[in-house]
Design a protein around this motif. Sequence first.
Motif, short mmCIF file in Angstrom:
data_model
loop_
_atom_site.label_atom_id
_atom_site.label_comp_id
_atom_site.label_asym_id
_atom_site.label_seq_id
_atom_site.Cartn_x
_atom_site.Cartn_y
_atom_site.Cartn_z
N ILE A 150 9.58 33.61 9.94
CA ILE A 150 10.06 34.81 9.24
C ILE A 150 11.25 35.40 9.98
O ILE A 150 12.24 35.81 9.36
CB ILE A 150 8.93 35.85 9.14
N LYS A 151 11.17 35.43 11.30
CA LYS A 151 12.26 36.03 12.09
C LYS A 151 13.53 35.19 12.05
O LYS A 151 14.62 35.71 12.34
CB LYS A 151 11.80 36.25 13.54
N ARG A 152 13.41 33.91 11.69
CA ARG A 152 14.62 33.08 11.56
C ARG A 152 15.30 33.25 10.20
O ARG A 152 16.49 32.92 10.06
CB ARG A 152 14.28 31.60 11.80
N LEU A 153 14.59 33.74 9.21
CA LEU A 153 15.17 33.85 7.87
C LEU A 153 16.44 34.70 7.83
O LEU A 153 17.42 34.30 7.19
CB LEU A 153 14.13 34.40 6.89
N GLN A 185 11.24 21.97 8.46
CA GLN A 185 9.88 22.53 8.55
C GLN A 185 9.87 23.98 8.09
O GLN A 185 8.95 24.41 7.38
CB GLN A 185 9.37 22.43 9.98
N ASP A 186 10.88 24.74 8.50
CA ASP A 186 10.97 26.14 8.09
C ASP A 186 11.02 26.25 6.57
O ASP A 186 10.28 27.04 5.96
CB ASP A 186 12.21 26.80 8.69
N PHE A 187 11.89 25.46 5.96
CA PHE A 187 12.07 25.55 4.51
C PHE A 187 10.88 25.00 3.75
O PHE A 187 10.57 25.45 2.64
CB PHE A 187 13.36 24.84 4.09
N ASN A 188 10.17 24.05 4.35
CA ASN A 188 8.99 23.51 3.70
C ASN A 188 7.86 24.53 3.59
O ASN A 188 6.97 24.39 2.74
CB ASN A 188 8.48 22.27 4.45
N GLN A 234 3.71 27.97 1.31
CA GLN A 234 2.59 27.18 1.81
C GLN A 234 1.78 27.99 2.81
O GLN A 234 2.19 28.17 3.95
CB GLN A 234 3.12 25.90 2.47
N ASN A 235 0.62 28.48 2.39
CA ASN A 235 -0.27 29.24 3.26
C ASN A 235 0.46 30.44 3.88
O ASN A 235 1.42 30.94 3.32
CB ASN A 235 -0.87 28.33 4.33
N LYS A 236 0.01 30.87 5.04
CA LYS A 236 0.63 32.00 5.71
C LYS A 236 1.79 31.53 6.57
O LYS A 236 1.64 30.61 7.39
CB LYS A 236 -0.40 32.74 6.57
N VAL A 237 2.95 32.14 6.39
CA VAL A 237 4.14 31.75 7.14
C VAL A 237 4.10 32.42 8.51
O VAL A 237 3.82 33.61 8.63
CB VAL A 237 5.41 32.15 6.39
N SER A 238 4.40 31.67 9.57
CA SER A 238 4.34 32.21 10.93
C SER A 238 5.47 33.20 11.17
O SER A 238 6.54 33.13 10.54
CB SER A 238 4.42 31.08 11.96
N PRO A 252 -2.62 47.79 13.93
CA PRO A 252 -2.48 46.39 13.52
C PRO A 252 -2.46 46.21 12.01
O PRO A 252 -2.00 45.17 11.53
CB PRO A 252 -3.73 45.74 14.14
N GLN A 253 -2.93 47.22 11.26
CA GLN A 253 -2.94 47.10 9.80
C GLN A 253 -1.60 47.47 9.17
O GLN A 253 -1.40 47.29 7.97
CB GLN A 253 -4.05 47.99 9.20
N VAL A 254 -0.68 47.97 9.98
CA VAL A 254 0.64 48.39 9.50
C VAL A 254 1.68 47.39 9.99
O VAL A 254 1.58 46.88 11.11
CB VAL A 254 0.97 49.81 9.99
N THR A 255 2.69 47.11 9.18
CA THR A 255 3.75 46.19 9.59
C THR A 255 4.74 46.92 10.49
O THR A 255 5.29 47.96 10.11
CB THR A 255 4.49 45.63 8.36
N VAL A 256 4.94 46.39 11.69
CA VAL A 256 5.78 47.06 12.68
C VAL A 256 6.82 46.09 13.22
O VAL A 256 6.51 44.95 13.57
CB VAL A 256 4.94 47.61 13.85
N GLU A 257 8.06 46.55 13.28
CA GLU A 257 9.13 45.82 13.96
C GLU A 257 9.57 46.69 15.13
O GLU A 257 10.25 47.70 14.96
CB GLU A 257 10.29 45.55 13.01
#
Length: 214
Positions: free
Chosen positions: A12-15, A51-54, A4-8, A188-193
């Motif tokens: 994602i960090k809880r997955l 809510q997370d799973f939805n 559903q749309n963009k996931v916050s 900002p265009q690169v995914t960083v952890e």
Amino acid sequence: MAIQNKVSLPVIKRLPKYYRHLTNLSVDGKEKISSSELAHMMGTTASQVRQDFNCFGGFGQQGIGYKVDVLRAEIGKLLFGDGERLPTILIGAGHLGSAVSSFISRDTNGYTLLGVFDINPELVGKEMCGVPIYPLQELESFCNEHHPIVAVLCVPRQSAVDLSGELVRLGIQGFWNFSHYDLSVEYPQVTVENVHLGDSLMSLGYRLRNPTEE
């Protein structure tokens, strides 16, 4: 499974935590779990779990709960995709790099470590967890040949600053960054952890010294 749309980012960090708990439940032979039980393990609320799973279309049925193995498999697909591992390089073959490379190599986490790079001539030519250690000056030719898309940075702050632009130019799309510098500010265009071990340790110290605030 409809997202559903963009996931916050907090969801994602809880997955991974959901996945870890479900893996342990599966090993223990538990077949079903309710949102309330899972919330207790996660330190959150049943409403938050739902809510997370939805965000991904939902995985359970009202009043019935979740099948552990099915839920674990669905979250696994979100975390690991179709099973193809992400080609990865690691820069910095010191003690931290050694520990991180060991984790990547032994864990089923969706990454394949292709090569390790360092400036220390005494380390070049050796192996780390079965992966060759190359001189840093071979970084460009290696990337052009093997096309890694993830770089793990186990180097000092300034080295990360100096290297990151070159790595992005060479095709790196994501960083697992241990350098005590927030690369996401620069790219900002690169995914960083960004991983700040010191932050976690200081947080522990605060909580020990201020237990009544929790």
